[in-house]
Design an enzyme around this catalytic site. Structure first.
Site, mmCIF file in Angstrom:
data_model
loop_
_atom_site.group_PDB
_atom_site.id
_atom_site.type_symbol
_atom_site.label_atom_id
_atom_site.label_comp_id
_atom_site.label_asym_id
_atom_site.label_seq_id
_atom_site.Cartn_x
_atom_site.Cartn_y
_atom_site.Cartn_z
ATOM 1 N N LYS A 106 -6.463 5.965 9.165
ATOM 2 C CA LYS A 106 -7.673 6.556 8.553
ATOM 3 C C LYS A 106 -8.001 6.471 10.417
ATOM 4 O O LYS A 106 -9.404 6.164 10.018
ATOM 5 C CB LYS A 106 -8.266 5.967 7.818
ATOM 6 C CG LYS A 106 -7.427 4.847 6.334
ATOM 7 C CD LYS A 106 -8.038 4.578 5.473
ATOM 8 C CE LYS A 106 -7.191 3.738 4.229
ATOM 9 N NZ LYS A 106 -8.328 2.720 3.072
ATOM 10 N N ARG B 287 0.790 -1.328 -0.116
ATOM 11 C CA ARG B 287 0.179 0.374 -0.260
ATOM 12 C C ARG B 287 0.787 1.505 0.090
ATOM 13 O O ARG B 287 1.856 1.442 0.769
ATOM 14 C CB ARG B 287 -0.684 -0.025 1.308
ATOM 15 C CG ARG B 287 -1.953 0.915 1.042
ATOM 16 C CD ARG B 287 -2.774 1.122 2.763
ATOM 17 N NE ARG B 287 -4.003 1.761 2.445
ATOM 18 C CZ ARG B 287 -3.757 3.661 3.052
ATOM 19 N NH1 ARG B 287 -2.329 3.766 3.001
ATOM 20 N NH2 ARG B 287 -4.394 4.067 3.185
ATOM 21 N N SER C 99 -12.724 -3.747 -1.025
ATOM 22 C CA SER C 99 -12.980 -3.205 0.015
ATOM 23 C C SER C 99 -14.648 -3.001 0.378
ATOM 24 O O SER C 99 -15.530 -2.306 -0.566
ATOM 25 C CB SER C 99 -12.589 -1.858 0.199
ATOM 26 O OG SER C 99 -11.335 -2.018 1.243
#
Length: 211
Positions: free
Chosen positions: A138, A39, A108
């Site tokens: 996040k 990521r 997701s």
């Protein structure tokens, strides 16, 4: 058809230090993680291609899939084992056409069972729900509840991945609610001993399977 392994799903930290990243992921692999997701949201195309390619080569001897977050083209270019798609990324159908049936495609689904059912119908190899707890990665992410996992478990026939603020302390309740895999970043890569942290998390799955 590839099969997502479940277990500890390591999400890599974003860094320009490729050597350090490889060292961190190597420790996680030595600790027994089941899958790794690369990521990196930076716009550094060369760095991302280099890192993803190096991680594919690092994971292969362990038999651990390297999945690229969000970037279908990068996943294809570096021969990754799959791609993880969010709501605003390429479609599952497009990913399957480009990568083929031998690669993994994850989706997701945030806090939505409907999205998960649609992803399953579209051929996703696993679906991810979250954030279950406050996430340092996040912090503004919406929160999912344990009831979502309990509701999804009898309806979703691909692995259920839980993500968001997961630690060794709160992980057992997610497994009890039906999660097949736990996606972690901070709990692994911010730990003083990454290998030991991965082993401790793996032990949770071993304990769960014995019950």
């Amino acid at each position: 058809m590839a099969q997502f392994p479940g277990g500890v799903y390591a999400i890599t930290p974003e860094t320009a230090d490729t050597e350090h990243l490889l060292m961190q992921v190597g420790a996680a692999l030595a600790g027994g993680v089941a899958a790794v997701q690369y990521r990196d949201k930076s716009g550094d195309v060369a760095r991302r291609h280099e890192q993803a390619s190096e991680l594919v080569a690092l994971c292969r001897p362990f038999g651990v899939p390297l999945i690229v977050n969000d970037d279908l083209r990068l996943a294809d270019l570096c021969d990754a084992d799959g791609v993880h798609l969010g709501r605003d990324d390429a479609s599952l159908r497009e990913a399957r056409i480009i990568l083929g049936r031998g690669k993994l495609v994850g989706a997701s689904c945030y806090q939505s069972l409907e999205l998960a059912l649609a992803a399953q119908a579209a051929g996703a190899d696993y679906v991810a729900f979250g954030s279950f707890f406050a996430s340092p990665t996040k912090p503004a992410a919406g929160r999912a509840g344990l009831d979502l996992l309990r509701e999804a478990a009898p309806l979703i026939h691909v692995p259920l991945v839980a993500i968001g603020g997961i630690t060794l302390a709160n992980a057992p309740q997610l497994l009890d609610a039906g999660a097949d895999s736990l996606a972690l970043l901070s709990a692994l890569f911010d730990a003083p001993d990454i290998r030991a942290s991965a082993r401790a998390l793996n032990h949770l799955f071993e304990t769960e399977s014995e019950q």
